[in-house]
Design a protein around this motif. Structure first.
Motif, mmCIF file in Angstrom:
data_model
loop_
_atom_site.group_PDB
_atom_site.id
_atom_site.type_symbol
_atom_site.label_atom_id
_atom_site.label_comp_id
_atom_site.label_asym_id
_atom_site.label_seq_id
_atom_site.Cartn_x
_atom_site.Cartn_y
_atom_site.Cartn_z
ATOM 1 N N ILE A 1 14.388 -50.917 95.923
ATOM 2 C CA ILE A 1 15.355 -50.913 94.590
ATOM 3 C C ILE A 1 16.717 -51.579 94.638
ATOM 4 N N GLN A 2 17.032 -52.118 94.057
ATOM 5 C CA GLN A 2 18.051 -53.376 93.982
ATOM 6 C C GLN A 2 19.408 -52.750 92.747
ATOM 7 N N ILE A 3 20.148 -52.604 92.980
ATOM 8 C CA ILE A 3 21.331 -51.253 91.657
ATOM 9 C C ILE A 3 22.034 -52.884 91.026
ATOM 10 N N TYR A 4 21.891 -52.832 90.175
ATOM 11 C CA TYR A 4 22.617 -53.527 89.643
ATOM 12 C C TYR A 4 24.857 -53.572 89.066
ATOM 13 N N ARG A 5 24.030 -52.003 88.680
ATOM 14 C CA ARG A 5 25.361 -51.589 88.122
ATOM 15 C C ARG A 5 25.313 -50.367 88.457
ATOM 16 N N PRO A 6 25.778 -49.375 88.897
ATOM 17 C CA PRO A 6 26.072 -47.992 89.729
ATOM 18 C C PRO A 6 26.533 -47.471 87.905
ATOM 19 N N GLY A 7 26.008 -46.155 87.609
ATOM 20 C CA GLY A 7 26.419 -45.174 86.577
ATOM 21 C C GLY A 7 26.304 -44.115 87.327
ATOM 22 N N THR A 8 26.522 -42.866 86.728
ATOM 23 C CA THR A 8 26.089 -41.573 86.985
ATOM 24 C C THR A 8 25.222 -41.373 88.088
ATOM 25 N N GLY B 1 12.153 -41.726 98.360
ATOM 26 C CA GLY B 1 11.300 -40.856 99.309
ATOM 27 C C GLY B 1 12.836 -42.292 99.941
ATOM 28 N N PRO B 2 12.669 -41.948 101.700
ATOM 29 C CA PRO B 2 12.567 -43.086 102.298
ATOM 30 C C PRO B 2 12.110 -43.886 102.899
ATOM 31 N N THR B 3 10.926 -44.309 102.002
ATOM 32 C CA THR B 3 10.082 -45.387 102.554
ATOM 33 C C THR B 3 10.378 -47.431 101.209
ATOM 34 N N ILE B 4 11.155 -46.703 101.277
ATOM 35 C CA ILE B 4 11.908 -47.593 99.847
ATOM 36 C C ILE B 4 13.738 -47.672 99.717
ATOM 37 N N SER B 5 13.678 -48.978 100.188
ATOM 38 C CA SER B 5 15.884 -49.233 100.697
ATOM 39 C C SER B 5 15.772 -48.997 99.044
ATOM 40 N N VAL B 6 17.527 -49.284 99.048
ATOM 41 C CA VAL B 6 18.218 -48.669 98.066
ATOM 42 C C VAL B 6 19.044 -49.658 98.115
ATOM 43 N N ASN B 7 19.537 -50.309 97.287
ATOM 44 C CA ASN B 7 20.510 -51.269 98.166
ATOM 45 C C ASN B 7 21.282 -51.666 96.281
ATOM 46 N N TYR B 8 22.843 -51.577 97.246
ATOM 47 C CA TYR B 8 23.568 -52.684 95.601
ATOM 48 C C TYR B 8 23.415 -53.762 95.751
ATOM 49 N N SER B 9 23.133 -54.623 94.537
ATOM 50 C CA SER B 9 22.989 -56.002 94.657
ATOM 51 C C SER B 9 24.013 -56.746 93.813
ATOM 52 N N GLN B 10 24.678 -57.544 94.194
ATOM 53 C CA GLN B 10 25.544 -58.601 93.457
ATOM 54 C C GLN B 10 24.938 -59.794 92.815
ATOM 55 N N SER B 11 23.297 -59.536 92.352
ATOM 56 C CA SER B 11 22.777 -60.837 91.836
ATOM 57 C C SER B 11 23.711 -60.824 91.060
ATOM 58 N N LYS B 12 23.122 -62.667 90.723
ATOM 59 C CA LYS B 12 23.807 -62.608 89.540
ATOM 60 C C LYS B 12 22.681 -62.732 88.374
ATOM 61 N N VAL B 13 21.226 -62.159 88.999
ATOM 62 C CA VAL B 13 20.884 -61.633 87.821
ATOM 63 C C VAL B 13 20.423 -60.855 86.983
ATOM 64 N N SER B 14 21.533 -60.138 87.014
ATOM 65 C CA SER B 14 22.350 -59.017 86.070
ATOM 66 C C SER B 14 23.483 -59.626 85.480
ATOM 67 N N PRO B 15 23.502 -60.880 84.691
ATOM 68 C CA PRO B 15 24.848 -61.531 84.465
ATOM 69 C C PRO B 15 25.869 -60.855 83.538
ATOM 70 N N GLY B 16 25.629 -59.816 82.824
ATOM 71 C CA GLY B 16 26.059 -59.319 81.540
ATOM 72 C C GLY B 16 27.012 -58.783 82.784
ATOM 73 N N HIS B 17 26.836 -58.363 83.999
ATOM 74 C CA HIS B 17 28.424 -57.931 84.756
ATOM 75 C C HIS B 17 28.923 -58.529 85.307
ATOM 76 N N VAL B 18 30.175 -59.387 84.753
ATOM 77 C CA VAL B 18 30.218 -60.164 85.457
ATOM 78 C C VAL B 18 32.040 -59.835 85.798
ATOM 79 N N GLU B 19 31.979 -60.356 86.509
ATOM 80 C CA GLU B 19 33.644 -59.718 87.340
ATOM 81 C C GLU B 19 34.581 -59.498 86.268
ATOM 82 N N ASN B 20 34.775 -60.128 84.973
ATOM 83 C CA ASN B 20 36.372 -59.500 84.462
ATOM 84 C C ASN B 20 35.757 -58.926 83.303
ATOM 85 N N HIS B 21 34.955 -57.970 83.461
ATOM 86 C CA HIS B 21 34.630 -57.004 82.148
ATOM 87 C C HIS B 21 35.675 -55.456 81.972
ATOM 88 N N TYR B 22 35.309 -55.337 80.783
ATOM 89 C CA TYR B 22 36.038 -53.482 80.602
ATOM 90 C C TYR B 22 37.029 -53.842 80.410
#
Ligand code: TXA
Ligand code: MG
Length: 324
Positions: free
Chosen positions: A189-196, A207-228
């Motif tokens: 699981i790649q988390i592109y944007r953390p939330g609640t 469960g423990p068999t699937i790894s969950v990671n934060y991802s800085q991937s460009k795949v989620s292009p809306g989550h750009v550096e200077n936002h909000y």
């Protein structure tokens, strides 16, 4: 809509006509248009001045409806939907090319899906009978709206809005992608944007068999550096800083203390999240001639609960200082 506020039925009828309207969700207000109308989708991008490379989230009113939009629905999607839908979780999966246009997904092969928890958002999608594309109802790169009033201000009352009260969560949904071979199994699981919905909640759901990671991937292009970003420069301090510490950290950008407008929040993470954007908007207006905004989040710690707040402040701020 003399004052810009419309009813649910008026919103549904405008959406039927391929117009866009702002709707409440439990995270932030969204600027909604039906996914089967190219006119409506174009209107979303032009109203927000949003670049076409930034894909939209599709809002559904049932799990069944979500399944019609994808080409793969693994068992992990069921686990996440059972655990967190309706609610502030957006799930990215390979899209069904027959039902999801490239305009929505910016040409990506995947689509972002969300079943919002707000009863008004659900009612609107249900009555329309068509899923809604809805980014946050703000100009591109600016602070997301957490009340109907914010939406009216943001678009100078040119966008009609259904008033669903102040948003419960106050920051945007967690966006994650289920990664795996199509029709095979989910590998991570790649988390592109953390939330609640936090990383640890997702881990305990799957469960423990699937790894969950934060991802800085460009795949989620809306989550750009200077936002909000607010209009005035914002500096954020996570942890209990003293006045002197703040002054000295900012000594190279400030000429004197009188130049800063301070927002001090000393509350648990859920309350800070709920208030964050409205406090930034308020400060932007109230700061008057003061040139610089300072946000102090005094109860911050390095636990998962604060990840989304740190992420948003990092993007909204010129610089972020952290004690943990
Ligand atoms: O809470 C929310 O999610 C709000 C409410 C209105 O539902 N919506 C929202 O939409 O925040 P927006 O457009 O401001 O943010 C959508 C995010 C962007 O960062 C975009 O890049 C990402 O979701 N996204 C959309 N489709 C994607 C995809 N196929 N793959 C990866 N990221 C995607
Ligand atoms: Mg947004």
């Amino acid at each position: 809509m003399s004052n810009g506020i419309i009813s649910v039925d008026q919103a549904v009828s405008q959406l039927e006509d391929s117009k866009v309207v702002a709707i409440p969700t439990e995270t932030v207000y969204g600027l909604a248009g039906r996914i089967d109308s190219e006119d409506a989708l174009n209107l979303i991008f032009s109203t927000k001045q949003r670049p076409f490379f930034d894909p939209l989230i599709v809002h559904v009113s049932s799990v069944e409806q979500a399944k019609t939009l994808v080409s793969w629905w693994p068992k992990e999607a069921d686990l996440l939907a059972n655990g967190f839908w309706p609610g502030p979780l957006t799930i990215v999966l390979p899209k069904n090319r027959d039902s999801v246009s490239d305009l929505i997904t910016s040409g990506l092969d995947s689509v972002a899906l969300r079943f919002p928890g707000h009863p008004i958002a659900q009612e609107i999608v249900k009555k329309l009978g068509v899923p809604l594309a809805a980014p946050s109802a703000n100009m591109f790169g600016k602070t997301s709206p957490t009340s109907a009033e914010h939406v009216l201000e943001e678009f100078s009352s040119t966008v009609a809005v259904v008033d669903g009260g102040p948003a419960d969560h106050g920051i945007e949904s967690t966006v994650l992608e289920l990664v795996g071979s199509e029709k095979g199994s989910v590998t991570s699981i790649q988390i592109y944007r953390p939330g609640t919905i936090t990383k640890s909640q997702i881990e305990s759901c799957l469960g423990p068999t699937i790894s969950v990671n934060y991802s800085q991937s460009k795949v989620s292009p809306g989550h750009v550096e200077n936002h909000y970003q607010p209009n005035k420069p914002l500096y954020s301090f996570l942890g209990p800083y003293t006045k002197n510490e703040i002054q000295s950290e900012l000594s190279d950008v400030l000429e004197g203390e009188s130049e800063i407008h301070v927002i001090e929040l000393e509350e648990p993470s859920a309350i800070v999240a709920r208030k964050l954007y409205s406090e930034i908007r308020k400060a932007d207006k109230q700061a008057g001639s003061k040139k610089t905004l300072v946000m102090e989040i005094r109860k911050f710690d390095s636990s998962d609960d604060w990840a989304a707040i740190e992420d948003r402040l990092n993007r909204a701020s010129r610089k972020l200082f952290k004690k943990s």
